[in-house]
Design a protein around this motif. Structure first.
Motif, PDB file in Angstrom:
ATOM      1  N   ALA A   1       0.834  -1.206   0.000  1.00 18.82           N
ATOM      2  CA  ALA A   1       0.000   0.000   0.000  1.00 18.82           C
ATOM      3  C   ALA A   1       0.870   1.258   0.000  1.00 18.82           C
ATOM      4  CB  ALA A   1      -0.931  -0.006   1.215  1.00 18.82           C
ATOM      5  N   ALA A   2       1.975   1.217   0.747  1.00 19.78           N
ATOM      6  CA  ALA A   2       2.903   2.364   0.776  1.00 19.78           C
ATOM      7  C   ALA A   2       3.523   2.578  -0.607  1.00 19.78           C
ATOM      8  CB  ALA A   2       3.982   2.136   1.828  1.00 19.78           C
TER       9      ALA A   2
ATOM     10  N   TRP B   1      -6.272  10.825   0.082  1.00 19.15           N
ATOM     11  CA  TRP B   1      -7.190  10.006   0.873  1.00 19.15           C
ATOM     12  C   TRP B   1      -6.861   8.527   0.702  1.00 19.15           C
ATOM     13  CZ3 TRP B   1     -12.325  11.250   3.085  1.00 19.15           C
ATOM     14  CH2 TRP B   1     -12.503  12.631   3.279  1.00 19.15           C
ATOM     15  N   VAL B   2      -7.208   7.742   1.717  1.00 16.76           N
ATOM     16  CA  VAL B   2      -7.100   6.295   1.601  1.00 16.76           C
ATOM     17  C   VAL B   2      -8.465   5.699   1.955  1.00 16.76           C
ATOM     18  CG1 VAL B   2      -6.201   6.042   3.967  1.00 16.76           C
ATOM     19  CG2 VAL B   2      -5.836   4.219   2.317  1.00 16.76           C
TER      20      VAL B   2
ATOM     21  N   GLY C   1      -5.435   0.143   5.477  1.00 13.58           N
ATOM     22  CA  GLY C   1      -5.552   1.586   5.226  1.00 13.58           C
ATOM     23  C   GLY C   1      -5.324   2.415   6.479  1.00 13.58           C
ATOM     24  N   MET C   2      -5.848   1.935   7.613  1.00  7.35           N
ATOM     25  CA  MET C   2      -5.685   2.663   8.876  1.00  7.35           C
ATOM     26  C   MET C   2      -4.225   2.627   9.334  1.00  7.35           C
ATOM     27  SD  MET C   2      -8.700   3.804   9.481  1.00  7.35           S
ATOM     28  CE  MET C   2      -9.344   4.086  11.104  1.00  7.35           C
ATOM     29  N   GLN C   3      -3.533   1.533   9.038  1.00  5.88           N
ATOM     30  CA  GLN C   3      -2.103   1.476   9.389  1.00  5.88           C
ATOM     31  C   GLN C   3      -1.295   2.429   8.506  1.00  5.88           C
ATOM     32  OE1 GLN C   3      -0.481  -2.636  10.317  1.00  5.88           O
ATOM     33  NE2 GLN C   3      -2.452  -3.162   9.428  1.00  5.88           N
ATOM     34  N   LEU C   4      -1.677   2.494   7.229  1.00  6.14           N
ATOM     35  CA  LEU C   4      -0.996   3.407   6.303  1.00  6.14           C
ATOM     36  C   LEU C   4      -1.177   4.856   6.774  1.00  6.14           C
ATOM     37  CD1 LEU C   4       0.594   3.473   3.596  1.00  6.14           C
ATOM     38  CD2 LEU C   4      -1.594   3.859   2.457  1.00  6.14           C
TER      39      LEU C   4
ATOM     40  N   PRO D   1       1.783  11.074   7.095  1.00 10.26           N
ATOM     41  CA  PRO D   1       1.100  12.269   7.572  1.00 10.26           C
ATOM     42  C   PRO D   1       0.412  13.072   6.483  1.00 10.26           C
ATOM     43  CG  PRO D   1       3.495  12.506   7.693  1.00 10.26           C
ATOM     44  CD  PRO D   1       3.220  11.085   7.369  1.00 10.26           C
ATOM     45  N   GLU D   2       0.772  12.801   5.210  1.00  8.96           N
ATOM     46  CA  GLU D   2       0.133  13.556   4.120  1.00  8.96           C
ATOM     47  C   GLU D   2      -1.301  13.108   3.844  1.00  8.96           C
ATOM     48  OE1 GLU D   2       2.612  10.373   1.855  1.00  8.96           O
ATOM     49  OE2 GLU D   2       2.581  11.333   3.823  1.00  8.96           O
ATOM     50  N   ILE D   3      -1.724  11.972   4.417  1.00 10.16           N
ATOM     51  CA  ILE D   3      -3.108  11.506   4.208  1.00 10.16           C
ATOM     52  C   ILE D   3      -4.056  12.407   5.005  1.00 10.16           C
ATOM     53  CG2 ILE D   3      -4.732   9.606   4.531  1.00 10.16           C
ATOM     54  CD1 ILE D   3      -2.388   7.666   4.098  1.00 10.16           C
ATOM     55  N   THR D   4      -4.989  13.031   4.304  1.00  5.25           N
ATOM     56  CA  THR D   4      -5.863  14.027   4.935  1.00  5.25           C
ATOM     57  C   THR D   4      -7.243  13.483   5.292  1.00  5.25           C
ATOM     58  OG1 THR D   4      -6.313  14.806   2.686  1.00  5.25           O
ATOM     59  CG2 THR D   4      -4.777  16.086   3.975  1.00  5.25           C
TER      60      THR D   4
END
Length: 217
Positions: A85-86, A103-104, A114-117, A122-125
């Motif tokens: 996923a990364a 977004w994920v 997804g929650m671990q990612l 930190p860029e996931i908003t």
């Protein structure tokens, strides 16, 4: 929609990439359910989430975890899948360096990944977590959860029982600085079959639309 092959930690990963014309369009990745129980990027929930984000103006990537479809490697208990996923997010960002929002979204096992990612990037908003299997996996790593998001599940889900999802949501509600929105789709099973799929996708679309409006003010 172009098929793409991009490098992952264990070899090639297969995906579907759906770009917008706007260079600064927000981006989203969508993660599929458990590979050992038939989960692929063509799962109906994943497919519908993909198009929901695309129709909201996002450039979207969904892909097969290692060992699924044409993706190389073997199932790795979630550890390798998180690395996949990364890599997918790296690939998506490399093609869209002007994007302001990231977004994920994930369904079932994909929601857990997804929650671990989210914790690592930190860029996931924002996030969408569909039917997170809180009964099977430990979500205590969300301390604190770094971003606001939507958790959505069906009231008749026997795979990931609603009581466990509610317990997860209650723990996240105690955290400050973020807002966890929780929606339950009445009568829906784990896979949101029949009319429940439309209800779930409408809830997701409304939520993401609202968040985008808030951030653009």
């Amino acid at each position: 929609m172009p098929e793409v092959i991009f490098p992952g930690p264990e070899g090639r990963l297969e995906g579907r990439y759906h770009p917008q014309k706007e260079k600064d369009a927000p981006i989203a990745i969508v993660l599929h359910p458990h590979p050992q129980f038939g989960g692929t990027m063509n799962n109906k929930v994943v497919y519908n989430l993909h198009y929901a984000f695309y129709n909201l103006g996002f450039t979207v990537l969904r892909f097969n975890f290692r060992g699924v479809g044409r993706s190389q490697g073997e199932y790795d208990q979630g550890i390798g899948e998180l690395s996949d996923a990364a890599s997918a997010l790296d690939y998506l960002q490399s093609m869209n360096n002007n994007s302001k929002h990231c977004w994920v979204a994930g369904f079932s096992f994909g929601a857990w990944i997804g929650m671990q990612l989210l914790m690592r990037r930190p860029e996931i908003t924002g996030f969408i977590s569909v039917a997170p299997p809180a009964n099977m996996y430990d979500f205590s790593f969300l301390a604190p959860c770094p971003s606001s998001g939507l958790i959505i599940n069906g009231t008749s889900d026997r795979v990931a029982p609603p009581a466990d999802t509610r317990s997860l949501v209650n723990k996240l509600h105690e955290q400050k600085g973020i807002t966890i929105t929780h929606t339950e789709v009445e009568g829906a099973d784990h896979f949101f079959q029949n009319q429940h799929m439309d209800t779930m996708i409408t809830s997701v679309t409304d939520y993401v639309k609202r968040r985008l409006t808030e951030t653009s003010r």
